[in-house]
Design a protein around this motif. Structure first.
Motif, PDB file in Angstrom:
ATOM      1  N   ILE A 173     -14.934  11.175 -16.597  1.00 47.97           N
ATOM      2  CA  ILE A 173     -14.257  11.735 -15.242  1.00 47.97           C
ATOM      3  C   ILE A 173     -13.713  10.741 -14.512  1.00 47.97           C
ATOM      4  CG2 ILE A 173     -14.723  13.194 -12.817  1.00 47.97           C
ATOM      5  CD1 ILE A 173     -14.735  14.880 -15.663  1.00 47.97           C
ATOM      6  N   LYS A 174     -14.388   9.488 -14.085  1.00 45.96           N
ATOM      7  CA  LYS A 174     -13.966   8.353 -13.635  1.00 45.96           C
ATOM      8  C   LYS A 174     -12.615   7.927 -14.142  1.00 45.96           C
ATOM      9  CE  LYS A 174     -18.527   6.967 -11.975  1.00 45.96           C
ATOM     10  NZ  LYS A 174     -19.735   6.084 -11.920  1.00 45.96           N
ATOM     11  N   ASN A 175     -12.723   7.888 -15.406  1.00 45.57           N
ATOM     12  CA  ASN A 175     -11.498   7.202 -16.153  1.00 45.57           C
ATOM     13  C   ASN A 175     -10.277   8.401 -16.018  1.00 45.57           C
ATOM     14  OD1 ASN A 175      -9.615   6.976 -18.607  1.00 45.57           O
ATOM     15  ND2 ASN A 175     -11.171   5.639 -19.389  1.00 45.57           N
ATOM     16  N   VAL A 176     -10.531   9.357 -16.275  1.00 43.80           N
ATOM     17  CA  VAL A 176      -9.320  10.598 -15.953  1.00 43.80           C
ATOM     18  C   VAL A 176      -8.890  10.270 -14.544  1.00 43.80           C
ATOM     19  CG1 VAL A 176      -8.742  13.011 -15.943  1.00 43.80           C
ATOM     20  CG2 VAL A 176     -10.277  11.841 -17.820  1.00 43.80           C
ATOM     21  N   ALA A 177      -9.835  10.485 -13.660  1.00 43.60           N
ATOM     22  CA  ALA A 177      -9.481  10.547 -12.132  1.00 43.60           C
ATOM     23  C   ALA A 177      -8.504   9.195 -11.923  1.00 43.60           C
ATOM     24  CB  ALA A 177     -10.465  10.669 -11.222  1.00 43.60           C
ATOM     25  N   SER A 178      -9.066   7.818 -12.470  1.00 41.23           N
ATOM     26  CA  SER A 178      -8.329   6.531 -12.156  1.00 41.23           C
ATOM     27  C   SER A 178      -6.975   6.660 -12.817  1.00 41.23           C
ATOM     28  CB  SER A 178      -9.282   5.772 -12.743  1.00 41.23           C
ATOM     29  OG  SER A 178     -10.617   5.453 -12.005  1.00 41.23           O
ATOM     30  N   SER A 179      -6.693   7.539 -14.003  1.00 40.03           N
ATOM     31  CA  SER A 179      -5.585   7.675 -14.592  1.00 40.03           C
ATOM     32  C   SER A 179      -4.630   8.488 -13.994  1.00 40.03           C
ATOM     33  CB  SER A 179      -5.958   8.005 -15.997  1.00 40.03           C
ATOM     34  OG  SER A 179      -6.730   6.991 -16.912  1.00 40.03           O
ATOM     35  N   GLU A 180      -5.380   9.505 -13.084  1.00 41.33           N
ATOM     36  CA  GLU A 180      -4.191  10.542 -12.748  1.00 41.33           C
ATOM     37  C   GLU A 180      -3.940  10.529 -11.427  1.00 41.33           C
ATOM     38  OE1 GLU A 180      -4.743  13.908 -16.269  1.00 41.33           O
ATOM     39  OE2 GLU A 180      -5.722  14.128 -14.564  1.00 41.33           O
ATOM     40  N   ILE A 181      -4.812  10.090 -10.429  1.00 40.41           N
ATOM     41  CA  ILE A 181      -4.370   9.911  -8.853  1.00 40.41           C
ATOM     42  C   ILE A 181      -4.633   8.387  -8.431  1.00 40.41           C
ATOM     43  CG2 ILE A 181      -5.169  12.234  -8.554  1.00 40.41           C
ATOM     44  CD1 ILE A 181      -7.927  11.522  -7.655  1.00 40.41           C
ATOM     45  N   TYR A 182      -4.219   8.385  -7.181  1.00 37.94           N
ATOM     46  CA  TYR A 182      -4.545   6.804  -6.694  1.00 37.94           C
ATOM     47  C   TYR A 182      -5.688   6.708  -6.019  1.00 37.94           C
ATOM     48  CZ  TYR A 182       0.253   5.949  -8.729  1.00 37.94           C
ATOM     49  OH  TYR A 182       1.560   5.737  -9.456  1.00 37.94           O
ATOM     50  N   SER A 183      -6.374   5.831  -5.980  1.00 36.21           N
ATOM     51  CA  SER A 183      -7.663   5.547  -5.322  1.00 36.21           C
ATOM     52  C   SER A 183      -7.366   5.192  -3.931  1.00 36.21           C
ATOM     53  CB  SER A 183      -8.465   4.484  -6.172  1.00 36.21           C
ATOM     54  OG  SER A 183      -7.689   3.430  -6.063  1.00 36.21           O
ATOM     55  N   THR A 184      -6.313   4.941  -3.731  1.00 36.42           N
ATOM     56  CA  THR A 184      -5.867   4.912  -2.041  1.00 36.42           C
ATOM     57  C   THR A 184      -5.689   6.032  -1.366  1.00 36.42           C
ATOM     58  OG1 THR A 184      -3.596   4.968  -2.831  1.00 36.42           O
ATOM     59  CG2 THR A 184      -4.479   2.605  -2.489  1.00 36.42           C
ATOM     60  N   LEU A 190       0.621  -1.192   0.084  1.00 38.57           N
ATOM     61  CA  LEU A 190      -0.062  -0.228   0.029  1.00 38.57           C
ATOM     62  C   LEU A 190       0.887   1.175  -0.011  1.00 38.57           C
ATOM     63  CD1 LEU A 190      -2.874   1.594   0.388  1.00 38.57           C
ATOM     64  CD2 LEU A 190      -2.376   1.343   2.865  1.00 38.57           C
ATOM     65  N   GLU A 191       2.185   1.245   0.953  1.00 38.51           N
ATOM     66  CA  GLU A 191       2.661   2.515   0.922  1.00 38.51           C
ATOM     67  C   GLU A 191       3.392   2.991  -0.549  1.00 38.51           C
ATOM     68  OE1 GLU A 191       5.223  -0.913   2.612  1.00 38.51           O
ATOM     69  OE2 GLU A 191       3.030  -0.152   2.698  1.00 38.51           O
ATOM     70  N   TYR A 192       3.382   2.173  -1.555  1.00 40.01           N
ATOM     71  CA  TYR A 192       4.176   2.639  -2.570  1.00 40.01           C
ATOM     72  C   TYR A 192       2.911   3.456  -3.410  1.00 40.01           C
ATOM     73  CZ  TYR A 192       7.496  -1.603  -2.783  1.00 40.01           C
ATOM     74  OH  TYR A 192       8.545  -2.432  -2.545  1.00 40.01           O
ATOM     75  N   SER A 193       1.666   3.481  -2.991  1.00 39.46           N
ATOM     76  CA  SER A 193       0.874   4.482  -3.499  1.00 39.46           C
ATOM     77  C   SER A 193       0.540   5.757  -2.881  1.00 39.46           C
ATOM     78  CB  SER A 193      -0.419   3.855  -3.841  1.00 39.46           C
ATOM     79  OG  SER A 193      -1.074   3.437  -2.890  1.00 39.46           O
ATOM     80  N   LEU A 194       1.191   5.904  -1.703  1.00 39.18           N
ATOM     81  CA  LEU A 194       0.953   6.944  -0.756  1.00 39.18           C
ATOM     82  C   LEU A 194       2.113   8.058  -0.557  1.00 39.18           C
ATOM     83  CD1 LEU A 194      -0.461   4.549   2.212  1.00 39.18           C
ATOM     84  CD2 LEU A 194      -1.584   6.100   0.354  1.00 39.18           C
ATOM     85  N   THR A 195       3.146   7.672  -1.178  1.00 35.93           N
ATOM     86  CA  THR A 195       4.198   8.769  -1.338  1.00 35.93           C
ATOM     87  C   THR A 195       5.001   8.387  -2.613  1.00 35.93           C
ATOM     88  OG1 THR A 195       5.838   6.998  -0.336  1.00 35.93           O
ATOM     89  CG2 THR A 195       5.019   8.525   1.029  1.00 35.93           C
ATOM     90  N   PRO A 196       5.632   9.506  -3.342  1.00 33.54           N
ATOM     91  CA  PRO A 196       6.251   9.496  -4.604  1.00 33.54           C
ATOM     92  C   PRO A 196       7.454   8.439  -4.485  1.00 33.54           C
ATOM     93  CG  PRO A 196       5.727  11.774  -4.073  1.00 33.54           C
ATOM     94  CD  PRO A 196       5.529  10.903  -2.826  1.00 33.54           C
ATOM     95  N   GLY A 197       7.655   7.580  -5.347  1.00 31.95           N
ATOM     96  CA  GLY A 197       9.047   6.673  -5.209  1.00 31.95           C
ATOM     97  C   GLY A 197       9.086   6.144  -6.546  1.00 31.95           C
ATOM     98  N   GLU A 198      10.134   5.303  -6.536  1.00 26.62           N
ATOM     99  CA  GLU A 198      10.326   4.617  -7.992  1.00 26.62           C
ATOM    100  C   GLU A 198       9.840   3.350  -8.189  1.00 26.62           C
ATOM    101  OE1 GLU A 198      12.601   5.819 -10.535  1.00 26.62           O
ATOM    102  OE2 GLU A 198      12.459   7.789  -8.821  1.00 26.62           O
ATOM    103  N   ALA A 199       9.149   2.675  -7.057  1.00 26.82           N
ATOM    104  CA  ALA A 199       8.641   1.447  -7.284  1.00 26.82           C
ATOM    105  C   ALA A 199       7.409   1.549  -7.754  1.00 26.82           C
ATOM    106  CB  ALA A 199       8.553   0.786  -5.669  1.00 26.82           C
ATOM    107  N   GLN A 200       6.859   0.713  -8.614  1.00 25.83           N
ATOM    108  CA  GLN A 200       5.433   0.628  -9.344  1.00 25.83           C
ATOM    109  C   GLN A 200       4.678   0.084  -8.156  1.00 25.83           C
ATOM    110  OE1 GLN A 200       4.685  -0.583 -13.272  1.00 25.83           O
ATOM    111  NE2 GLN A 200       3.095  -1.782 -12.513  1.00 25.83           N
TER     112      GLN A 200
END
Length: 413
Positions: A182-193, A61-71
């Motif tokens: 809107i749902k597509n763009v938001a899912s493409s540009e921010i993390y739902s977590t 989970l933490e990978y999507s909560l801070t910027p980083g190199e890990a996918q």
């Protein structure tokens, strides 16, 4: 395959591309995108064209909560086949830790083709490399003849998305329902977590930007026949065929008719933003920064005012196009009666022609146990909370599905 210590959830919906009707008994082979030949699970759709909810491996989970190199998400490939339809492969569907991913797959009636359709979902914008937004004025001038076409802010039924930069004549134009866009763009540009406040702030910015393009007829006034592009340099990242996330879908369903405005400015504000990590954008919203502010307890409007100033307000569109009736302003439940109940009963009966799990009910304007049960089944079929109450989200989902199935009936009597 990247490190996967967590799990995410997935539900797939398969429908006919021609009629938007559910495809029953479609066979879906699931594999890792990095190893597409190794099938890890095979599932089938039910009479509503949906699979059961599946659990799949995802990175921490933490990978999507801070910027980083890990996918921060794992990628899966789906190979889909059904009798009477062409095969299709969807590659790169993204699964985040703890999140329910919703993947819709549209099958075309069979033709003489040697190879299946292939949909490839590219990297998320917070992980992949995309061009930064070219700065524009947040309010468009109104003195130019023809600049403003619409007299009031209206949520459109569809937007026409040009899948490329504005002058790319080879790019395809897609008609996309506004909320789906809107749902597509938001899912493409921010993390739902991310926290709810961050999701809402970013979705409000996406909607306001989009409604500015609609209100000003920005591209049509420049001689183009589309509403908006999928280029991050000019607009938002919309991705054909991608999955969306339930947490994002819930927010959009709740606030889809909202936009951002300033005092004495009639048009929605063109709210521009950047990721705030690889690209810095003073006076615009930082996506990662919005997440950090939400972690500190900021509300959605407080986040937006932090970046855009205290004169920013949340407004509501005067009209929503393409629906039979707007939400009456109160929930329908056991004991309710009147025209709104009668309308819902008629619409559920029409929807049941395409989704037979939903039982037929008497159209008597009285919300009794039979109507409550039909609402619960509808909510189950379409992934809503099964409380048997027609609140705002269920109301508008019924409107959307009713319009879709009745138009199908008109086209294919």
């Amino acid at each position: 395959m990247q490190q996967t210590t967590d799990t995410g959830m997935l539900r797939i919906n398969v429908e006919s591309a021609l009629r938007s009707t559910p495809v029953e008994d479609a066979v879906i082979d699931i594999s890792y995108s990095g190893d597409p030949e190794n099938v890890i699970e095979e599932v089938r759709t039910d009479s509503s064209g949906r699979t059961e909810t599946l659990s799949l491996e995802a990175p921490p989970l933490e990978y999507s909560l801070t910027p980083g190199e890990a996918q921060p998400y794992s990628e899966y490939t789906f190979s889909v086949s059904a009798e009477g339809y062409e095969k299709i492969t969807v590659s790169g569907s993204e699964i985040l830790s703890g999140q329910l991913s919703l993947q819709t797959i549209r099958l075309r009636p069979i033709e003489e083709r040697e190879t299946p359709d292939v949909v490839v979902i590219p990297a998320h914008t917070l992980y992949g490399n995309y061009p930064p937004k070219i700065a524009e004025a947040e309010v468009k001038p109104v003195s130019q003849t023809g600049e403003i076409v619409l007299s009031r802010v209206v949520v459109p039924e569809f937007v026409v998305v040009h899948d490329g930069s504005p002058r790319d004549t080879t790019a395809t134009d897609y008609y996309v329902r506004y909320k789906d866009y809107i749902k597509n763009v938001a899912s493409s540009e921010i993390y739902s977590t991310w926290p709810q406040a961050a999701l809402r702030a970013n979705i409000l910015a996406i909607m306001s930007f989009t409604l500015n393009r609609v209100y000003t007829e920005w591209y049509r006034n420049k001689g183009f026949n589309f509403t908006i592009t999928s280029s991050t340099a000019f607009d938002h990242k919309w991705i054909y065929g991608r999955n969306i996330y339930e947490s994002i879908s819930e927010v959009v369903d709740e606030i889809f008719d909202a936009y951002l405005s300033r005092p004495n400015v009639k048009q929605p504000i063109l709210t521009q933003y950047c990721d705030g990590n690889r690209v810095i954008c003073p006076n615009w919203m930082s996506q990662w920064g919005s997440k950090n502010l939400a972690d500190q307890g900021y509300s959605d409007i407080e986040i937006l005012r932090y970046y855009y100033g205290d004169s920013m307000y949340i407004n509501t569109a005067e009209e929503v196009s393409g629906i039979p009736s707007s939400y009456p302003g109160y929930a329908l439940r056991i004991g309710s009666s009147g025209d709104a109940v009668r309308q819902i009963q008629e619409q559920l009966n029409a929807i049941s022609n395409n989704y037979p799990l939903i039982p037929k009910i008497a159209v008597d304007g009285i919300f009794g146990p039979a109507t409550e049960n039909a609402v619960k089944v509808f909510q189950s079929v379409f992934g809503l909370t099964q409380d048997g109450i027609v609140g705002r989200r269920t109301w508008y989902r019924i409107q959307d599905i009713y319009v879709a199935v009745t138009r199908i009936a008109e086209l294919y009597p």
